[in-house]
Design a protein around this motif. Structure first.
Motif, PDB file in Angstrom:
ATOM      1  N   ARG A  18       3.893  10.081  -9.833  1.00 38.60           N
ATOM      2  CA  ARG A  18       3.240  10.016 -11.026  1.00 38.60           C
ATOM      3  C   ARG A  18       2.460  11.578 -10.896  1.00 38.60           C
ATOM      4  O   ARG A  18       2.434  12.121 -12.122  1.00 38.60           O
ATOM      5  CB  ARG A  18       2.449   8.825 -11.581  1.00 38.60           C
ATOM      6  N   ALA A  19       1.530  11.486 -10.221  1.00 39.67           N
ATOM      7  CA  ALA A  19       0.725  12.749 -10.330  1.00 39.67           C
ATOM      8  C   ALA A  19       1.526  14.014 -10.130  1.00 39.67           C
ATOM      9  O   ALA A  19       1.129  15.020 -10.722  1.00 39.67           O
ATOM     10  CB  ALA A  19      -0.305  12.629  -8.907  1.00 39.67           C
ATOM     11  N   HIS A  20       2.330  13.994  -9.159  1.00 40.68           N
ATOM     12  CA  HIS A  20       3.389  15.327  -8.883  1.00 40.68           C
ATOM     13  C   HIS A  20       4.012  15.640 -10.240  1.00 40.68           C
ATOM     14  O   HIS A  20       4.113  16.681 -10.512  1.00 40.68           O
ATOM     15  CB  HIS A  20       4.428  15.028  -7.783  1.00 40.68           C
ATOM     16  N   SER A  21       4.515  14.563 -10.994  1.00 44.03           N
ATOM     17  CA  SER A  21       5.417  14.845 -12.327  1.00 44.03           C
ATOM     18  C   SER A  21       4.347  15.473 -13.117  1.00 44.03           C
ATOM     19  O   SER A  21       4.541  16.225 -14.096  1.00 44.03           O
ATOM     20  CB  SER A  21       6.137  13.453 -12.884  1.00 44.03           C
ATOM     21  N   GLY A  24       0.983  -1.272   0.036  1.00 44.55           N
ATOM     22  CA  GLY A  24      -0.020   0.020  -0.226  1.00 44.55           C
ATOM     23  C   GLY A  24       0.866   1.294  -0.073  1.00 44.55           C
ATOM     24  O   GLY A  24       0.672   2.213  -0.965  1.00 44.55           O
ATOM     25  N   ASP A  25       1.726   1.236   0.822  1.00 45.78           N
ATOM     26  CA  ASP A  25       2.814   2.473   0.988  1.00 45.78           C
ATOM     27  C   ASP A  25       3.487   2.480  -0.528  1.00 45.78           C
ATOM     28  O   ASP A  25       3.612   3.658  -0.943  1.00 45.78           O
ATOM     29  CB  ASP A  25       3.692   2.086   2.138  1.00 45.78           C
ATOM     30  N   GLY A  26       3.954   1.452  -0.902  1.00 49.55           N
ATOM     31  CA  GLY A  26       4.613   1.553  -2.331  1.00 49.55           C
ATOM     32  C   GLY A  26       3.676   2.127  -3.290  1.00 49.55           C
ATOM     33  O   GLY A  26       4.097   2.928  -4.185  1.00 49.55           O
ATOM     34  N   LEU A  27       2.451   1.689  -3.409  1.00 51.88           N
ATOM     35  CA  LEU A  27       1.517   2.072  -4.417  1.00 51.88           C
ATOM     36  C   LEU A  27       1.136   3.384  -4.266  1.00 51.88           C
ATOM     37  O   LEU A  27       1.339   4.330  -5.427  1.00 51.88           O
ATOM     38  CB  LEU A  27       0.199   1.118  -4.421  1.00 51.88           C
ATOM     39  N   MET A  28       0.952   4.171  -2.894  1.00 54.12           N
ATOM     40  CA  MET A  28       0.752   5.523  -2.793  1.00 54.12           C
ATOM     41  C   MET A  28       1.857   6.167  -3.122  1.00 54.12           C
ATOM     42  O   MET A  28       1.795   7.423  -3.596  1.00 54.12           O
ATOM     43  CB  MET A  28       0.127   5.802  -1.417  1.00 54.12           C
ATOM     44  N   THR A  29       3.014   5.812  -2.930  1.00 51.41           N
ATOM     45  CA  THR A  29       4.411   6.593  -3.045  1.00 51.41           C
ATOM     46  C   THR A  29       4.588   6.859  -4.650  1.00 51.41           C
ATOM     47  O   THR A  29       4.669   7.627  -5.243  1.00 51.41           O
ATOM     48  CB  THR A  29       5.474   5.751  -2.533  1.00 51.41           C
ATOM     49  N   LEU A  30       4.255   5.761  -5.151  1.00 54.81           N
ATOM     50  CA  LEU A  30       4.200   5.641  -6.826  1.00 54.81           C
ATOM     51  C   LEU A  30       3.207   6.460  -7.383  1.00 54.81           C
ATOM     52  O   LEU A  30       3.546   7.471  -8.322  1.00 54.81           O
ATOM     53  CB  LEU A  30       4.098   4.280  -7.480  1.00 54.81           C
ATOM     54  N   LEU A  31       1.918   6.534  -7.071  1.00 54.37           N
ATOM     55  CA  LEU A  31       0.968   7.398  -7.523  1.00 54.37           C
ATOM     56  C   LEU A  31       1.245   8.927  -7.227  1.00 54.37           C
ATOM     57  O   LEU A  31       0.946   9.742  -7.956  1.00 54.37           O
ATOM     58  CB  LEU A  31      -0.329   6.894  -6.931  1.00 54.37           C
ATOM     59  N   HIS A  32       1.666   9.187  -5.933  1.00 52.36           N
ATOM     60  CA  HIS A  32       2.087  10.628  -5.554  1.00 52.36           C
ATOM     61  C   HIS A  32       3.095  10.967  -6.489  1.00 52.36           C
ATOM     62  O   HIS A  32       3.021  12.261  -6.988  1.00 52.36           O
ATOM     63  CB  HIS A  32       2.623  10.585  -4.048  1.00 52.36           C
TER      64      HIS A  32
END
Length: 156
Positions: A149-152, A139-147
């Motif tokens: 991507r959204a930030h970029s 869950g942490d890894g997925l949220m970090t990745l989505l963060h």
């Protein structure tokens, strides 16, 4: 060729559902955090600001705190003013900038932060009951990745 398109549509729908669930979870967690801390004069947002000051370890300007938190300076200014009025932080003169005062924790703020951390630890223990460390790491890894991507996306 339709199979890859089908997979993309399903992935997009699944992500939309995950985003909606994330928003619901965020709202519920913030509301529960507000209730958890209300009797010590803190809210989720106030506790985040105290934690940021505690973690930084040195006085910071409101602009510096806003950058660390990733939110607008004006919102942090309102929170900081409220925390100062309640005696949790104090503003000091900034030798490097005449108008940007430095915020630091008072003893009352340090005690409130320590109590909030203690409550957060116990709360996290209750929330994580029955969840494996693998589930939480995924869950942490997925949220970090989505963060990321959204930030970029925001920058492009």
């Amino acid at each position: 060729m339709s199979k890859p398109q089908h997979r993309i549509v399903m992935s997009s729908e699944s992500l939309s559902k995950l985003i909606a669930a994330t928003h619901r979870a965020h709202d519920a967690l913030v509301s529960a955090d507000d209730k958890l801390l209300s009797d010590i004069g803190l809210s989720h947002a106030r506790a985040r600001l105290l934690a940021t000051l505690a973690n930084e370890g040195v006085p910071r300007t409101v602009s510096q705190l806003a950058r660390v938190l990733g939110v607008a300076r004006q919102g942090v200014q309102r929170l900081a003013d409220d925390l100062a009025a309640a005696g949790f932080i104090v503003f000091e003169e900034n030798p490097g900038h005449a108008r940007a005062r430095l915020a630091s924790l008072t003893e009352v703020g340090k005690r409130a932060h320590a109590e909030a951390e203690k409550r957060h630890h116990a709360w996290a223990e209750r929330l994580s009951a029955g969840l494996s460390s693998t589930m939480l790491e995924i869950g942490d890894g997925l949220m970090t990745l989505l963060h990321r991507r959204a930030h970029s996306e925001d920058k492009s």
